[in-house]
Design an enzyme around this catalytic site. Structure first.
Site, short mmCIF file in Angstrom:
data_model
loop_
_atom_site.label_atom_id
_atom_site.label_comp_id
_atom_site.label_asym_id
_atom_site.label_seq_id
_atom_site.Cartn_x
_atom_site.Cartn_y
_atom_site.Cartn_z
N HIS A 102 0.65 -1.27 -0.04
CA HIS A 102 0.07 -0.18 -0.02
C HIS A 102 0.78 1.29 0.05
CE1 HIS A 102 -3.34 -2.54 0.18
NE2 HIS A 102 -4.22 -1.55 0.21
N ASP A 159 -6.62 4.38 9.93
CA ASP A 159 -7.82 4.47 9.54
C ASP A 159 -8.38 3.31 8.76
OD1 ASP A 159 -7.80 6.97 10.48
OD2 ASP A 159 -7.30 8.11 8.69
N GLU A 206 -10.28 13.59 14.60
CA GLU A 206 -9.79 13.73 13.13
C GLU A 206 -10.42 14.95 12.63
OE1 GLU A 206 -9.28 10.82 10.38
OE2 GLU A 206 -7.93 9.62 11.72
P1 FAD Z 1 4.25 -1.59 2.09
O1 FAD Z 1 3.66 -0.73 1.36
O2 FAD Z 1 4.30 -3.19 1.67
O3 FAD Z 1 5.91 -1.31 2.76
C1 FAD Z 1 6.02 -0.05 3.22
C2 FAD Z 1 7.40 -0.10 3.46
O4 FAD Z 1 7.69 -0.95 4.77
C3 FAD Z 1 8.59 -0.68 2.65
O5 FAD Z 1 9.63 0.09 2.45
C4 FAD Z 1 8.68 -2.09 2.86
O6 FAD Z 1 9.97 -2.56 2.39
C5 FAD Z 1 8.67 -1.99 4.35
N1 FAD Z 1 8.18 -3.12 4.98
C6 FAD Z 1 6.96 -3.72 4.97
N2 FAD Z 1 6.72 -4.78 5.58
C7 FAD Z 1 7.79 -4.55 6.47
C8 FAD Z 1 8.44 -5.41 7.63
N3 FAD Z 1 7.47 -6.37 8.20
N4 FAD Z 1 9.50 -5.01 8.28
C9 FAD Z 1 10.07 -3.93 7.76
N5 FAD Z 1 9.86 -3.45 6.91
C10 FAD Z 1 8.73 -3.62 6.15
N6 FAD Z 1 -0.86 5.26 7.08
C11 FAD Z 1 -1.26 5.81 8.47
O7 FAD Z 1 -0.36 5.78 9.16
N7 FAD Z 1 -2.66 5.82 8.89
C12 FAD Z 1 -3.61 5.64 8.14
O8 FAD Z 1 -4.62 5.89 8.26
C13 FAD Z 1 -3.25 5.06 6.81
N8 FAD Z 1 -4.24 4.72 5.93
C14 FAD Z 1 -4.03 4.28 4.59
C15 FAD Z 1 -5.15 4.00 3.84
C16 FAD Z 1 -4.75 3.57 2.40
C17 FAD Z 1 -5.95 3.10 1.61
C18 FAD Z 1 -3.46 3.19 2.24
C19 FAD Z 1 -3.01 2.70 0.83
C20 FAD Z 1 -2.24 3.68 3.00
C21 FAD Z 1 -2.59 4.34 4.27
N9 FAD Z 1 -1.66 4.44 4.96
C22 FAD Z 1 -2.01 5.02 6.35
C23 FAD Z 1 -0.15 4.28 4.71
C24 FAD Z 1 0.18 3.04 5.28
O9 FAD Z 1 0.62 3.18 6.57
C25 FAD Z 1 1.76 2.78 4.39
O10 FAD Z 1 1.28 2.59 3.04
C26 FAD Z 1 2.45 1.76 4.99
O11 FAD Z 1 3.39 1.51 4.10
C27 FAD Z 1 1.66 0.45 5.10
O12 FAD Z 1 1.56 -0.45 4.15
P2 FAD Z 1 2.01 -1.94 3.83
O13 FAD Z 1 1.65 -2.82 5.02
O14 FAD Z 1 0.98 -2.15 2.80
O15 FAD Z 1 3.28 -1.56 3.56
#
Ligand code: FAD
Length: 521
Positions: A91, A154, A267
């Site tokens: 994401h 969220d 918020e």
């Molecule tokens: P990815 O996008 O897959 O990874 C993000 C980063 O973290 C990359 O660099 C990856 O290599 C690293 N990573 C992933 N897993 C690990 C792990 N286990 N250990 C170490 N590094 C790792 N953020 C908020 O704070 N609050 C919100 O309310 C919020 N709402 C969102 C809503 C939507 C629809 C979207 C798309 C994003 C939102 N986000 C929010 C942002 C979100 O926190 C970030 O996108 C975050 O990266 C988490 O997504 P992911 O788990 O898919 O991680």
């Protein structure tokens, strides 16, 4: 000062294995999990939610747990150039979880490895896998045990490791801090492939480094999350303001009150002052039965209006009159526009799943799969009026095709030993421009407008930071971390000296001949 931190071992055996087929590699890695070629056309690891980048990995690995991940990182270390990206739920917006020609680890495949309740000093905790989705944590904790994490995001289809690598913020963070302030222990696979347990007192530099560390120092394979009793119900309220100073005064009042004197979730958002079903007046009411009455908007209102979004937790056993009394007392201290209030009572889990419903709608109308050039910033209270005047009231007066969030947070609820970079002021606002680009409209224009906003903030010397940062140059990263930069580099040198991890963040580069990490780059 240039610190030469190590030399990569050229292992011809390891490199030649890359030419073999995936099953040979899987065997040589002795994986319990599985491996797929990055050539598989639909390889999900080459895309993310942002939809702005498409970067093909060499292999996508689906590990069964920390041991597999450790083997993959050690394998990469024996080659001259392979990098390793943990992919949570993909994401990210700007390819942060991608690896160009490297190894992507699908953390979702480790979800089942942990879900264990424990009590530490009489306080409930849950151990969860770094690849678990917060929505599954919700199901495990709330539905089964009536307990809940204190701080959420969220949207819950994000992984525990992914949000902890950034911060993890929502409307509870003013009270409990971000998710990074609500974990007490982590298991991490470092850039050396070592499986290490860390906490505030054990390997603390790794613990705080990894929290908000953008995946640079280790891959989180397990997190111990603090829990508290979950409420049954939530009174969910939106009130509208025409004046920014009244909106910020009330928002700041609410986030600085003691528990019991404020709401449990605070918020806010900005919306265009117009009759647009998607992002104008009709999008504000929570209860579809009660329409937004524009007649209440004062004549003095400008191009945009503001809404505080609030939630009050209660139990089924609480008398309704008590809930009404407490909510009325707190609302009575606010100065929103009379007649522009909307509220509903929903279950706690329904409230936490609120963005899931928005996702379902967006999927149905096709805009979930379109590009999302989102921009997230933290802007200090000292500069937020200026930001509103130039960015919201002028540049974004017609909206961004999606929500424009703005609400205050308190710096003192964040641990400054973590790697997150924050503005200096105690009160700062998260600003989230959650753009949905309709079919036929240019993504480039949205990206350019984001860049213009960031440039303007920099030029005007605002006290601000990017949240979920994305930069192209090392100079920008240095500026982002400011006086935390040397600590960030030292942590990299200690835990991932070959710069193997999270290449998609574009901070450190794995050099084929030697690893040079410089504080003065
Ligand atoms: P990815 O996008 O897959 O990874 C993000 C980063 O973290 C990359 O660099 C990856 O290599 C690293 N990573 C992933 N897993 C690990 C792990 N286990 N250990 C170490 N590094 C790792 N953020 C908020 O704070 N609050 C919100 O309310 C919020 N709402 C969102 C809503 C939507 C629809 C979207 C798309 C994003 C939102 N986000 C929010 C942002 C979100 O926190 C970030 O996108 C975050 O990266 C988490 O997504 P992911 O788990 O898919 O991680």
């Amino acid at each position: 000062m240039i610190a030469c931190l190590g030399r990569i071992v050229h292992d011809n055996d390891a490199e030649s294995k890359l030419d073999d087929d995936v099953s040979t590699i899987s065997k040589s890695l002795e994986l319990q999990g599985s491996i797929e070629s990055g050539d598989v056309v639909s390889c999900s690891a080459s895309k993310d939610f942002g939809g702005l980048y498409s970067i093909k990995p060499l292999f996508l690995i689906k590990p069964s747990g920390a041991e597999d991940i450790s083997r993959v990182v050690k394998f990469a270390a024996r080659t001259s150039n392979l990098t390793v990206a943990a992919r949570g739920n993909g994401h990210s917006i700007n390819g942060q979880a991608m690896s160009d020609g490297g190894l992507v680890i699908d953390m979702r495949s480790t979800e089942e490895s942990h879900f264990e309740f424990l009590t530490i000093n009489d306080s409930p905790h849950i151990d969860v896998s770094g690849g678990a989705l917060w929505e599954d944590v919700l199901t495990q904790c709330v539905s089964r045990f009536g307990l809940a994490p204190r701080s959420w995001t969220d949207y819950l289809s994000l992984t525990v490791g992914g949000t902890l690598s950034n911060a993890g913020v929502s409307g509870q963070a003013f009270r409990y801090g971000p998710q990074t302030s609500n974990v007490t222990e982590l298991e991490v696979v470092t850039g050396k492939g070592e499986i290490t347990v860390c906490s505030e007192t054990l390997n603390s530099e790794l613990f705080f480094g990894v929290l908000g560390g953008l995946g640079q120092f280790g891959i989180i394979t397990r997190a111990r999350v603090k829990l508290q009793p979950a409420p049954d119900m939530v009174r969910w309220i939106r009130v509208v303001y025409s004046e920014f100073d009244e909106f910020t005064r009330d928002a700041e009042f609410l986030v600085t009150q003691e528990e019991g004197e404020s709401f449990d979730y605070v918020e806010g958002f900005v919306f265009p002052n117009r009759d647009d079903v998607f992002d104008g007046w009709p999008s504000v009411p929570l209860d579809p039965v009660h329409e937004f009455s524009p007649g209440h908007i004062p004549q003095t209102a400008g191009s945009v209006l503001y809404s505080l979004e609030l939630a009050f937790h209660y139990r089924n056993s609480d008398p309704p009159s008590t809930v009404d009394t407490v909510v009325s007392r707190i609302l009575g201290r606010l100065g929103f526009v009379e007649g522009l209030k909307s509220q509903v009572d929903v279950s706690y889990t329904e409230f936490l799943q609120r963005v899931k419903r928005a996702e379902e709608e967006a999927r149905a109308n096709g805009c979930w799969d379109r590009p999302h050039p989102w921009l997230n910033l933290f802007v200090s209270k000292s500069d937020i009026v200026k930001f509103d005047r130039t960015v919201f009231k002028t540049m974004l007066k017609d909206g961004v095709g999606g929500p424009m969030l703005i609400y205050p947070l308190l710096r003192s609820r964040w641990d400054n030993r973590s790697s997150v970079a924050l503005p200096d002021g105690e009160i700062f606002y998260i600003v989230a421009l959650l753009r949905f680009v309709p079919k036929g409209q240019s993504v480039e224009n949205s990206v350019a407008q984001n860049q213009e906003i960031v440039k303007w903030c920099t030029r005007e010397g605002l006290d601000f930071k990017l949240y979920l940062p994305h930069y192209q140059s090392i100079q920008d990263w240095k500026r982002h971390f400011g006086n935390q930069w040397s600590r960030f580099v030292d942590r990299k040198a200690c835990f991932d000296p070959m710069a193997i991890l999270a290449p998609g963040q574009n901070i450190f580069r794995r050099d084929p001949s030697s690893v040079i990490i410089s504080r003065d780059l």
